[in-house]
Design a protein around this motif. Sequence first.
Motif, PDB file in Angstrom:
ATOM      1  N   ASP A  60     -27.208  52.575 -61.256  1.00 54.90           N
ATOM      2  CA  ASP A  60     -26.849  52.785 -62.485  1.00 54.90           C
ATOM      3  C   ASP A  60     -28.032  53.511 -63.778  1.00 54.90           C
ATOM      4  N   ALA A  99      -9.916  57.668 -64.395  1.00 51.78           N
ATOM      5  CA  ALA A  99     -10.085  56.633 -65.104  1.00 51.78           C
ATOM      6  C   ALA A  99     -11.823  55.612 -64.034  1.00 51.78           C
ATOM      7  N   ALA A 105     -15.840  55.890 -65.811  1.00 57.60           N
ATOM      8  CA  ALA A 105     -16.169  55.007 -65.694  1.00 57.60           C
ATOM      9  C   ALA A 105     -17.410  54.939 -64.812  1.00 57.60           C
ATOM     10  N   GLU A 106     -18.135  55.844 -63.662  1.00 59.47           N
ATOM     11  CA  GLU A 106     -18.882  56.091 -63.039  1.00 59.47           C
ATOM     12  C   GLU A 106     -19.798  57.413 -64.281  1.00 59.47           C
ATOM     13  N   GLY A 158     -19.776  56.195 -67.190  1.00 57.12           N
ATOM     14  CA  GLY A 158     -20.634  55.407 -67.944  1.00 57.12           C
ATOM     15  C   GLY A 158     -21.474  54.022 -67.220  1.00 57.12           C
ATOM     16  N   ARG A 159     -21.342  54.563 -66.277  1.00 60.80           N
ATOM     17  CA  ARG A 159     -22.449  54.214 -65.385  1.00 60.80           C
ATOM     18  C   ARG A 159     -23.887  54.877 -65.126  1.00 60.80           C
ATOM     19  N   TYR A 167      -9.991  55.303 -71.792  1.00 59.24           N
ATOM     20  CA  TYR A 167     -10.678  54.763 -69.798  1.00 59.24           C
ATOM     21  C   TYR A 167     -12.172  54.788 -70.734  1.00 59.24           C
ATOM     22  N   ALA A 211     -15.031  51.676 -70.078  1.00 59.77           N
ATOM     23  CA  ALA A 211     -15.994  52.178 -70.343  1.00 59.77           C
ATOM     24  C   ALA A 211     -17.252  51.714 -70.400  1.00 59.77           C
ATOM     25  N   ARG A 265     -22.650  55.967 -74.839  1.00 59.54           N
ATOM     26  CA  ARG A 265     -22.347  54.887 -74.034  1.00 59.54           C
ATOM     27  C   ARG A 265     -23.452  53.586 -74.753  1.00 59.54           C
TER      28      ARG A 265
END
Length: 247
Positions: A92, A114, A118-119, A121-122, A168, A172, A246
């Motif tokens: 992360d 999505a 999401a990845e 954003g992670r 999406y 995230a 982010r």
Amino acid sequence: MVDYDAEAEAYDATRGGRPRAEAAARAVLGLLPPDTATLLDLGCGTGIVTTRLTRPGLRVFGLDASPGMARMAAGRGVPVALASAAALPLPDARVDAVSAVWLLHLLRDPGAVAAVVAEAGRVLRPGGVFITTVDKDAGHDVGSDVDEVLAPHRWAGASDEAGAVTAYAAAAGLRPSGRARFRGHGQGRTPSAVAAGVLAGRYASLLDPHGTGPTATEALAARLRALPAPDTPRGEPTYDLRAFTRI
């Protein structure tokens, strides 16, 4: 769908080559915050865009799921990982920026899109930016006779539709923060070439993902080939690039 391993060596020559890659890289760099130190380029392909994402103090890494494409990128000097963009091999909050140029339109499953967003954003640090193309296929043939033939056959809910990607991103923890457009040099398509692409299944957002059957596909290709001047390229596409920060 395209076999990216098989097409890796010829891919750039059929996709606008250096001029298109330079236009894409300039647009991505223009959306990066000035203090960006690390950038992960998802779906980096042959690395033709990745190698042009250069400026002082910026370290760039690539990732692709195709071994053939990854080998091409590595041959250009790109530090590249062979992995899925939906399962990034990073902890992360590790990078300052993630880019995805001409990737999301290939993922017909909204859940897959999505997951990629999401990845991204992670692995972004707070304040980091995710930059992606949206509405890729819609940027081609706008206002042309080719567009008139294809429009009724585009399936609603294309995987890289801007509104869906923005939703999406919000899920995230990413908020819209910028936009750019750039020209797809060398990508003006002839009706004959579009017909061949339809028959080869190269248009990810063109038909309903469940398909309309070979007879309907062949009929669509025949209508394209019957257009006036079928071997004359129509206008160049314009691509839409969005940035999300982010939170």
